[in-house]
Design an enzyme around this catalytic site. Structure first.
Site, short mmCIF file in Angstrom:
data_model
loop_
_atom_site.label_atom_id
_atom_site.label_comp_id
_atom_site.label_asym_id
_atom_site.label_seq_id
_atom_site.Cartn_x
_atom_site.Cartn_y
_atom_site.Cartn_z
CG ASP A 166 43.07 19.63 34.67
OD1 ASP A 166 42.94 19.18 33.51
OD2 ASP A 166 42.18 19.55 35.53
MG LIG Z 1 38.55 22.38 37.26
#
Ligand SMILES: [Mg+2]
Ligand SMILES: Nc1ncnc2c1ncn2[C@@H]1O[C@H](COP(=O)(O)OP(=O)(O)O)[C@@H](O)[C@H]1O
Length: 231
Positions: A166
């Site tokens: 991410d």
């Molecule tokens: Mg974050």
């Protein structure tokens, strides 16, 4: 690292960094009652910044994003203590620090089991005097030198074979001395090989482009190669 294990709960902590009661530190109320909450940040949930007896720390309860997250907000399938998200992030942060990557020091992690599921929390070092890249770019452009440092930090992380699943502009911090930090290693993993590395870069690039499309950040496409030139 020390470990406290009970039937339904395991806590892992660094005894050199944690002088507060390991049984209490994952509860925001514990810090609120002592007046030791020094701030917070909103991501998927609330990250609480607290003053521990040693250093300032960031307390995060693991939460899911997206629609699925609304149904089972903070519960995960239990497959063993060593496979919990909090333990894995704690462990990955230690690996990254050994490899010389700028990431927060892990202080303590907890997993609480009830039957097939568990919930998890992590307490890690708060990076002092830092802002995330998104917050900076809302206000002003970033000098090329700092884009180079971002590239160098990603390069170090990739050399340590850590896949940041991410990587985005909210998970990169820059402190007031110009040091670049990478945070939020939930779901990230140690992974041999190189094939996945481009995926991390594509995701980061998309996060710049997404904010640019909404005209919120001071960034232009020509700045991207300054990051990748360092890899
Ligand atoms: Mg974050
Ligand atoms: N160790 C830290 N030091 C300073 N700020 C932090 C730290 N951890 C998180 N933050 C701030 O809190 C925000 C959310 O934390 P993060 O770990 O990315 O959780 P999530 O994205 O899952 O909500 C970050 O974007 C950052 O602004």
């Amino acid at each position: 690292m020390k470990m406290l294990h009970f039937d339904n709960q395991t806590i892992w902590y660094d005894e050199t960094l944690l002088k507060d009661d390991p049984m209490q530190v994952f509860s925001p109320e514990f810090w609120q009652q002592q007046g030791k909450v020094i701030g917070n940040a909103q991501g998927r949930g609330t990250t609480w910044f607290v003053q521990t007896q040693t250093i300032q720390a960031a307390l995060r309860h693991y939460r899911r994003g997206g629609l699925f997250g609304k149904l089972i907000a903070d519960s995960y399938l239990f497959l063993g203590w060593g496979k919990t998200r909090s333990f894995k992030e704690f462990d990955l942060l230690k690996t990254l620090i050994k490899a010389g990557v700028n990431v927060p020091k892990p202080i303590a992690a907890r997993a609480v089991r009830s039957g097939l599921i568990y919930k998890a929390d992590l307490l890690s070092e708060k990076i002092p005097n830092a802002q995330d890249l998104f917050s900076i770019l809302i206000k002003e452009p970033l000098p090329a030198e700092l884009y180079q440092k971002i590239g160098q930090e990603i390069g170090k992380m990739h050399n340590a074979q850590v896949n940041h699943t991410d990587l985005n502009i909210h998970n990169i911090l820059i402190d007031d001395s110009g040091k670049v930090w990478i945070i939020d290693f939930d779901k990230c993993l140690y992974q041999p090989g190189d094939a996945w590395k481009q995926g991390n870069l594509d995701r980061l690039k998309r996060s710049f482009e997404k904010e640019l499309a909404q005209k919120t950040i001071h960034w232009c496409k020509a700045e991207w190669p300054t990051i990748t030139s360092q890899l």
